[in-house]
Design a protein around this motif. Structure first.
Motif, mmCIF file in Angstrom:
data_model
loop_
_atom_site.group_PDB
_atom_site.id
_atom_site.type_symbol
_atom_site.label_atom_id
_atom_site.label_comp_id
_atom_site.label_asym_id
_atom_site.label_seq_id
_atom_site.Cartn_x
_atom_site.Cartn_y
_atom_site.Cartn_z
ATOM 1 N N ARG A 1 -21.960 -22.199 12.520
ATOM 2 C CA ARG A 1 -21.326 -22.718 13.726
ATOM 3 C C ARG A 1 -20.046 -21.953 14.046
ATOM 4 O O ARG A 1 -19.788 -21.588 15.185
ATOM 5 C CB ARG A 1 -21.004 -24.209 13.521
ATOM 6 C CG ARG A 1 -20.535 -24.942 14.771
ATOM 7 C CD ARG A 1 -20.309 -26.423 14.486
ATOM 8 N NE ARG A 1 -19.375 -26.650 13.393
ATOM 9 C CZ ARG A 1 -19.675 -27.301 12.275
ATOM 10 N NH1 ARG A 1 -20.880 -27.802 12.068
ATOM 11 N NH2 ARG A 1 -18.760 -27.450 11.322
ATOM 12 N N GLU A 2 -19.261 -21.685 12.990
ATOM 13 C CA GLU A 2 -17.975 -21.015 13.212
ATOM 14 C C GLU A 2 -18.088 -19.503 13.117
ATOM 15 O O GLU A 2 -17.084 -18.797 13.264
ATOM 16 C CB GLU A 2 -16.952 -21.546 12.214
ATOM 17 C CG GLU A 2 -16.605 -23.010 12.482
ATOM 18 C CD GLU A 2 -15.893 -23.677 11.308
ATOM 19 O OE1 GLU A 2 -15.127 -22.987 10.612
ATOM 20 O OE2 GLU A 2 -16.131 -24.880 11.084
ATOM 21 N N GLY A 3 -19.291 -19.001 12.830
ATOM 22 C CA GLY A 3 -19.488 -17.553 12.725
ATOM 23 C C GLY A 3 -18.583 -16.909 11.677
ATOM 24 O O GLY A 3 -18.089 -15.808 11.868
ATOM 25 N N LYS A 4 -18.369 -17.635 10.568
ATOM 26 C CA LYS A 4 -17.467 -17.133 9.519
ATOM 27 C C LYS A 4 -18.027 -15.879 8.850
ATOM 28 O O LYS A 4 -19.196 -15.846 8.466
ATOM 29 C CB LYS A 4 -17.311 -18.196 8.423
ATOM 30 C CG LYS A 4 -16.412 -19.361 8.793
ATOM 31 C CD LYS A 4 -16.249 -20.279 7.574
ATOM 32 C CE LYS A 4 -15.888 -21.689 7.989
ATOM 33 N NZ LYS A 4 -16.200 -22.687 6.958
ATOM 34 N N GLY A 5 -17.186 -14.885 8.683
ATOM 35 C CA GLY A 5 -17.587 -13.681 7.950
ATOM 36 C C GLY A 5 -17.449 -13.897 6.448
ATOM 37 O O GLY A 5 -16.985 -14.946 6.004
ATOM 38 N N VAL A 6 -17.833 -12.900 5.672
ATOM 39 C CA VAL A 6 -17.661 -12.973 4.224
ATOM 40 C C VAL A 6 -16.173 -12.812 3.928
ATOM 41 O O VAL A 6 -15.527 -11.895 4.435
ATOM 42 C CB VAL A 6 -18.446 -11.850 3.511
ATOM 43 C CG1 VAL A 6 -18.241 -11.932 2.000
ATOM 44 C CG2 VAL A 6 -19.924 -11.927 3.857
#
Ligand code: 2DT
Ligand code: MG
Length: 229
Positions: free
Chosen positions: A221-226
């Protein structure tokens, strides 16, 4: 393109990390995901073989040296972990740097350590944390918490170096402090969830699955990266 998620199982010996991590891999694969399962220490590499000999009591190492070897054993896998996550393969780890921090720092809480006195460096929580700073950061860490009584009911421990009640007690205490947010490790920990591993296998599996699904949804949902630790 979606990325893989980094999921870590932590806890004491006998807490069911290996079984639960393998069950999770099966479940994710059944859901159509690509998954890589790894465990630390990885005893198959040259550094891992040094660690294996130390754990079996076949060799001795200064406390600082063995700590750095455990960390190096993760660093040698770091680019593999990154490339799998980038290729949308989820990586499930049976132990990671929280074990590194908890086991080494626990030694400093025991009455006698292998270091001469005065020790060249106390094995503080932050000292123990620093070699791992920069490693791929878990999206979710599942701390399978088990009382020492329950561990004993499960048949006690094997014969390796840290498999002694006194040590396990200290390790559990340190995991608890990190979970509460203490030190650099606690502050950087991110999603660090305690699961009562004293419950039945299926119940623990269910709780693990709910946490994995929540994490999965929030990462997407938040498009979090590594992240990095
Ligand atoms: P297994 O029983 O899971 O093979 O672990 N340990 C592990 C450390 O002291 N430092 C670390 O960084 C890691 C990953 C925990 C073997 C033992 O090694 C300890 C138990
Ligand atoms: Mg073990």
């Amino acid at each position: 393109m979606a990325r893989g998620k980094l999921i870590v199982f932590e806890g004491l010996d006998r807490s069911g990390k290996s079984s639960q991590s393998l069950r999770l891999v099966e479940k994710l694969e059944a859901d159509g995901h690509h998954v890589l399962h790894m465990r630390f220490p990885d005893r198959t590499t040259p550094i891992g073989r040094l660690i294996d000999a130390y754990l079996k009591g076949e060799s001795n190492q200064d406390d600082h040296v063995i700590h750095l070897l455990f960390s190096a054993n993760r660093w040698e896998a770091s680019s593999t972990i990154h490339s799998h996550l980038a290729a949308n393969t989820t990586v499930v780890l049976d132990r990671y740097f929280y074990s590194g921090i908890a086991y080494t720092h626990a030694k400093s809480l025991l009455s006698s350590t292998s270091s001469p006195s005065p020790p060249p460096s106390p094995l503080t929580l932050d000292w123990c944390t620093s070699p791992d700073v920069g490693l791929p950061r878990p999206d979710l860490t599942l701390f399978l918490d088990l009382t020492l009584e329950e561990a004993a009911r499960r048949g006690g421990y094997g014969g390796e170096r840290y498999e002694k009640r006194e040590m396990q007690e200290r390790v559990r205490e340190v995991f608890g402090r990190v979970w509460m947010g203490e030190g650099d490790a606690g502050r950087k920990a991110g999603e660090f969830v305690r699961v009562d591993a004293g419950k039945g296998m299926e119940e623990v599996e269910e709780e693990v699955w709910m946490n994995v699904r929540d994490m999965w949804e929030s990462v997407e949902r938040e498009g979090k990266g590594v992240g990095v630790f």
